[in-house]
Structures are given as structure tokens and as C-alpha cells.
Enzyme design. Sequence first.
Site, short mmCIF file in Angstrom:
data_model
loop_
_atom_site.label_atom_id
_atom_site.label_comp_id
_atom_site.label_asym_id
_atom_site.label_seq_id
_atom_site.Cartn_x
_atom_site.Cartn_y
_atom_site.Cartn_z
N GLY A 355 0.82 -1.20 0.00
CA GLY A 355 0.00 0.00 0.00
C GLY A 355 0.85 1.25 0.00
N PRO A 356 0.22 2.39 -0.19
CA PRO A 356 0.95 3.65 -0.22
C PRO A 356 1.59 3.96 1.13
CG PRO A 356 -1.29 3.90 -1.07
CD PRO A 356 -1.23 2.57 -0.42
N PRO A 357 2.53 4.90 1.16
CA PRO A 357 3.14 5.27 2.45
C PRO A 357 2.11 5.87 3.40
CG PRO A 357 4.46 6.07 0.60
CD PRO A 357 3.18 5.58 0.03
N GLY A 358 2.27 5.54 4.68
CA GLY A 358 1.44 6.17 5.70
C GLY A 358 0.09 5.56 5.95
N VAL A 359 -0.18 4.37 5.38
CA VAL A 359 -1.50 3.77 5.60
C VAL A 359 -1.49 2.77 6.75
CG1 VAL A 359 -2.24 4.12 3.22
CG2 VAL A 359 -1.06 2.01 3.83
N GLY A 360 -0.35 2.57 7.42
CA GLY A 360 -0.33 1.76 8.63
C GLY A 360 0.22 0.37 8.47
N THR A 362 3.49 -0.80 8.74
CA THR A 362 4.45 -1.16 9.79
C THR A 362 3.77 -1.25 11.16
OG1 THR A 362 6.23 -0.09 8.54
CG2 THR A 362 6.61 -0.49 10.88
N SER A 700 -2.96 2.31 -18.73
CA SER A 700 -4.36 2.48 -18.36
C SER A 700 -4.98 3.76 -18.89
CB SER A 700 -4.51 2.44 -16.84
OG SER A 700 -3.83 3.51 -16.23
N LYS A 743 -7.87 4.42 -7.71
CA LYS A 743 -8.45 5.25 -8.78
C LYS A 743 -9.86 5.70 -8.42
CE LYS A 743 -5.63 3.20 -12.45
NZ LYS A 743 -5.60 2.37 -13.67
#
Length: 815
Positions: A355-360, A362, A700, A743
Site C-alpha cells: 500500500g501507499p506510504p502512511g496507511v499503517g 508497519t 491504463s 483510482k
Amino acid sequence: MPKRAEKPTIVPVLPLRDMVALPHQEEVIFVGRASSIAAVQHALKHDRLIAVTMQRTATDSPSFEDLYHVGTLAEISFIARSPNNVFRVKLVTKHRIKIEPHDDSLPYLLVAARPFPEEGRLSTAQLDQLLQEYRHYEESLEIFDEEEHENIAATTKKYGDVYTVLSEFASSEPQRTQEILAEPALPKQLAMTISLIHEALNKEKIQEDVGQELRHALHATMRKEFIRNQIRILQRELGEDEESLQASEVERFRQLIESAGMPEHVKNHATEELERLRKTFPMAPDYGVIRTYLEWLTALPWSVRSEDNLSLANARAVLDADHYDLEKPKERILEYIAVLNLTGSMRGQILCFVGPPGVGKTSLAASIARALGRKFVRISLGGVHDEAEIRGHRRTYIGAMPGKIIQAMKRAGTINPVILLDEVDKLGRDFRGDPAAALLEVLDPEQNRAFNDHFLEVDYDLSQVLFIATANVLYDIPEPLLDRMEIIELSSYLDHDKLEIAKRHIIPRLIEQLGLRDIPITFDDEAILTIIRHYTREAGVRNLERELSRVLRKIAQRVVEHFPATTATANNSIRTQPKFRRYMRSRRFTINVEMVHELLRSPRFRKAAADHTDRIGVATGLAWTSTGGELLPVEVTIMPGTEKLLLTGKLGDVMKESAQAALSYVRTNTHRFGIPADFAQNKDIHIHVPEGAIPKDGPSAGITMTIALISAARGIPVRGDVAMTGEITLRGMVLPVGGLNEKLLAAKRNGITTVIVPSDNRSDIEELPVHLTSEMTIHYVSTIQEALPLVFRTPLITEDSSTSNGQLSESHVAA
């Protein structure tokens, strides 16, 4: 009145083996025995005075009877600790003393020291005679140095005694030196010292003669033995008996091996290495290598395990308390615990959070470890290029160490920890090897029960470890490595998700961290949403946390400015002042939208243009990025020129090929769309994808480019409230794409409720959470012609309109 006897000085005693400390000298002593170290520490705590005397017998724990009773009083001027736990003590000796027992109940001896009585004095002529004899000794041995001799002469005449000259023979003749020290009559001391000089000169000449003969006759083995003996003597003088030290070291490792719970083959290997250590001379290079190896081998957890908490209710409570939403990974962990309840063990569970950075990602792994009651260890793999970082270095290399996996097991201290392989998609590779290939054995359930680190050289069982990997993108992970992991995607957060996370987790944590728990602070929902929409642009919540922290720090500043300057400590801060408590009872901070603008100043990000106006040659696409989804407008203009296709916007090769495929499809099917066949004759076609400074790539945007080209060629506008994504072929087929979660999030954030996606992505859409697809109209198309009625308000008159009008696209309106 009669003269009172001089009161003795109570001092600790420092016993010396085969060494005499003489008055008026500076001596450096190496102290290693526990009793001697304790004596030195006692002296340091008091007046730094210590009695120094030689032992009669070479015992490790001398009593008062084992010491000569005539010694020297000294002052400790310097002390330093060596790496082998031996102290280097510098002494400045003062005068002769006679010691008497005082207290032997301590770990060291305390004695009563009285000045030793001296008889007579030495005249200048007698001192000159002593110096002349010593000069003759030095000249005979060809070691005479004028400057050094002058220094010795000056010191001798200053104190009027023989000790400066005698100190030159103290190490080679300790017994004779002790006899001279114990002689009260100074003239007799002089005669004994001169006699010692004569004997030493004779011995040196004899040794020189004998040495000359033996030098040519010594065999290589005998020479080595001679050197070893010299080393043993030096070590004994330093208080280091290598045989006893080595024996205690071997015994310590033997006990560690017995208590480590190693498998039988590992225990046998460790015992063999221990035997090698026992037979190796401590000064040999291999001794340190073997010792380091045994330290690692005995420090690893071989049988120690933490008890798993198998309560599903506890696991659910911990995961829900630490993280909002994230239902899919939570359910997967609950499944894992349920199977553990049934089987008692679980092999082959390697999870990968993408997932993207900062979504939890770790923090979710840490919560899983807490829910299971296991130790948690994080290994950062970002930028790792060397295979040896994973597998370790072989012991033949200087400074060899185990790899990151074995180091993590040592830190964990149990055989069943949760190990996080962070940023697994950012592994590198170069001439030193491929770390991703080394991870294949670690993450393969059939192989990791016998993981072989190059440093350990024995198999280590990793099968009970729960490995969790994290990554931002999947395409950067090698396929063989990806095949060994179960992928769980963590999507970007919607605004209402971020709002709940801020209220439940971020704001309470920041209030505690910034010392604001006594201050009544509340945030309006609109204030938090304003920060989310106008001061951050991210998939996760890291920047949101930073902005909320800025707000709270400014509140803290306003509070503190009401009070005078004070020196704050852990137990004394302005919060303990009664005035502060009264002030807090009368104040309440409510953070609203106006206060957000006041504290954070101008918004960093302006909302994207919300006028979803229909425009000619402009179609709205959807893009996936590592930080979440974004709208991707595609602009097309046709102008006089030389029939060139211009592509701008920092497009990648795949995206350029999509533009070429879209143009070829439109030119081939002009009759279907009512486009003049010569629409591109003597014309340049320019396709631009803002923003121009951001690199873009991927297939895409094919459908978006095709729709924009048809709009520009026909001169009819594209609906501005419709977004689309899909790969295009030369036959007009719309192929499936990825990243639909992000998206659709981007479309919803920007107020677009109608989205066109490939038909083959229907199953992917059905797996998305309901709160994402609610109130959105999702159309599924398999060809470009099916999309035309959805993007143009004006019907296209085509050659096969009867066919196209009969092919209605499938649509899904999620309630």
C-alpha cells in the site's frame, strides 16, 4: 610530657607478584585481581594513598602473612580501564613504610602503615661512587645515554638515597631489591646496591656469551617455546594468567552450550568448536574468531519461545484499538489465530502488506505481534544491495558477522517472533549479489526450517517465525519472491477514514506527547476535514499527523505565553502551578475552521477545479501512484502542421505506445465516428497530460486518449463528470488494469460519481468496500464503442449505428 608515638596511617594494601615498588619513583601497575581492584577503589574513595609491597608467595589471595612487611607508601595519580577488565594504575611512591595487620574481613587487606626508621646518611662522595659504578655498568653493556644518566644522578642527589639506581634492577632481581629495601642502615644499602650492580654486570656478560653460542644452535621449535615462555612471564607480571583465563572462558562456554537447548547436531558442532578454542593459544588470531562464533551460537534462541495468546477476542480488541478499518488484514490475522487454536502450529504464513506510504503497514505488523503476545523485530531492507546482509559473511573474513535474519533472531530472544521485512520492494542488486534471491530461502516454508547462514554454518529453524513484509508497489518485487508471499493490499484512505483515524488515534496520541492532556482541546470535524483537504495531499495520514501536531504546538505556545518563564523539570512544570490549573478550568480550546486558517496560514493545496465542464478534446482519466490515486486529464489539440504526433507531459514508453495505438485506432475507424478521413492530413496532433513535471507511465490511459482524440477530431465535447480507465488495443478492445481501489478513491475525492472501467475488472470492483462504491455509477465496457454513449452527450452518427445502438453497456449503480 613524654613524646606520643606517631599515629599509624590506615591504608589498603596492593600486593605485587615478583615486583618491588621503590620510594621516589613513578610506577605503572596493571591490576587484574578482584581483591586488588577493590583495594584501589578504596584508596580512590579516601585519600588515594595505598601501601605497596611484594608477596612472599605467588598466591592469588594473599593474607598478611604472605606479604613482606616492609614496603612503600604510594599515591594513585592516574587510573584507566583496559578492554580485558585490567586496570592500569599509575603510582607516585613516597617513602618506606612498615605495615602491621589491621582488618582482614574485607575483600582486601587494610593495614596500619608507619614510617620505616632509617639509620645514617649518605655523603656526596658515597653517592658519586654509586653513580660511577652504575655508569661503568651502562658503558660495559653499551647502553649508556648521557642525558638519561644525568637525570638519574640529579634524582639520586636530590633524595640522597640509592632507590633511583636500584629501580633499574628491581624487575630482574626482585628478591635482592626487597632485601635492600628492608635494610634500615643507608650505608649498608649503598654497599648492597653496588654489589648488585657488579653481579648484574657479570650475569649480563655470561648471558651474552652463552646467548652467542645458543643463537646458532636453537631449533625453530625451541625458539618458539622460548618466546611463549617470555609471553607467559609478561602476562604473569600483568596479572593475566592466560591458562586460567582460557580455562574459565572454556568452562563458561561449556555451560552456555549445555543450557542453550540446541539441536543435537548443533550441540556437537559447538562442542567441536569449543575444543578448538581450548587448544588454541589465546594470542593466536583464530582464538578471537572462534570466541566470537561461540558467543553468537550460544546467544541465539534455540528452544526459548513466547507463549501465543490465542484469544480471538483479545486479538480483535488489540487490532481494533490500534487501527481503524483495515478489515481485510484484520480478518486474515484472525484466521491465522483460529488455525493456531486448532493445530497448535502454523507453517508457511508469509504475509505482505502492499500500500501507499502512511496507511499503517508497519504499525499493523507491530499490532499483530502485540495481539499474539510475541516479540516484534523490524528489519529495514530499503537500499540493501549485498547478499551477505541477509546470509551473513563467512568466518574467513575479518569482522565477519551473521546476516540480518540471524541478528533479528538474537534481538528477539525467542524462536517464534514476528519479524517485519520493511520495504521489501526497495531491495537493490549489484556485483555483490542479489539480496532478494537470498530471501527466497527465508520466505519458503519448505526451506526456512533449515536456514543456513554463512557465518553460523549450521541450520537454523525459522519455521516458527511469522514473517510480514511491507511494500509500496508490487511490480518492484521479483516474481519468485512475490510467489512466496500472500499479498494483502492496504488502500488509500478516504477523507472520512482520515477523519476517524485523526479523532480516535492521532489527536489523543499527540495531546499526550505534547503535554496537553490537562488542557481541554476539541477539534471540529470540519476543522479536521479542512486540514485533510487543503493542507495535505497523501494516501496515508503522516502529513495529517504533522499538520495536527503543528496546530497543537501553537496551542501549547499560546498557553505557556500566559505564564512567566520558569525552569521546567520532570517534577516541576507549569502544569503543577495552581495558577495554571485555575486558568485551565476557565479555558477551553475548540479548533474550528477559522482557527485552522489562523494557525496554519494559507492552504498548501487548492481543491482541484470542481467545474466538471464538458470540453472538446479533454477527457478525464484515472491514474494510480505510490501515494494513492489521482485524476489524469488528457488534452488533445489538432493544428496545422506536418502530420506529426506530439506527446508531452513527461510520458513513459508504455504511455507513448498507448497514445500511438489510440491514434492508429481512430484513424482506422474514422467512418465509425463520423470523422473525416483526411482529418489528420497536413495536421499535427498534440497530446498533453498535465502536470508536465510529474513522470507518468502505464497503459491504463489508453481509453482516455482515444476518447479525447475522437472528441478533438469530431469537435464535440466530452462529459466532464465522467472518469475512465482501461488499456486500448488496435481493435478497440478495452483491457483490464490495476489499482482500481486508489483510482475510485481519487474520483470520489474529486466529486466524480460516474466511472468507466473494463468489463474484465468487474470481479475487482466487487471486492472493494461498499463505502467506496456507494453513490457511484460504475460502467463496465469491453470496447471503445460501448463507451461512446457514456462520454458524449451528443450521439455519434456512425456507419454501423444500428449495431452500436443495440449494444448497451453493462452498468452497476451501487446503492
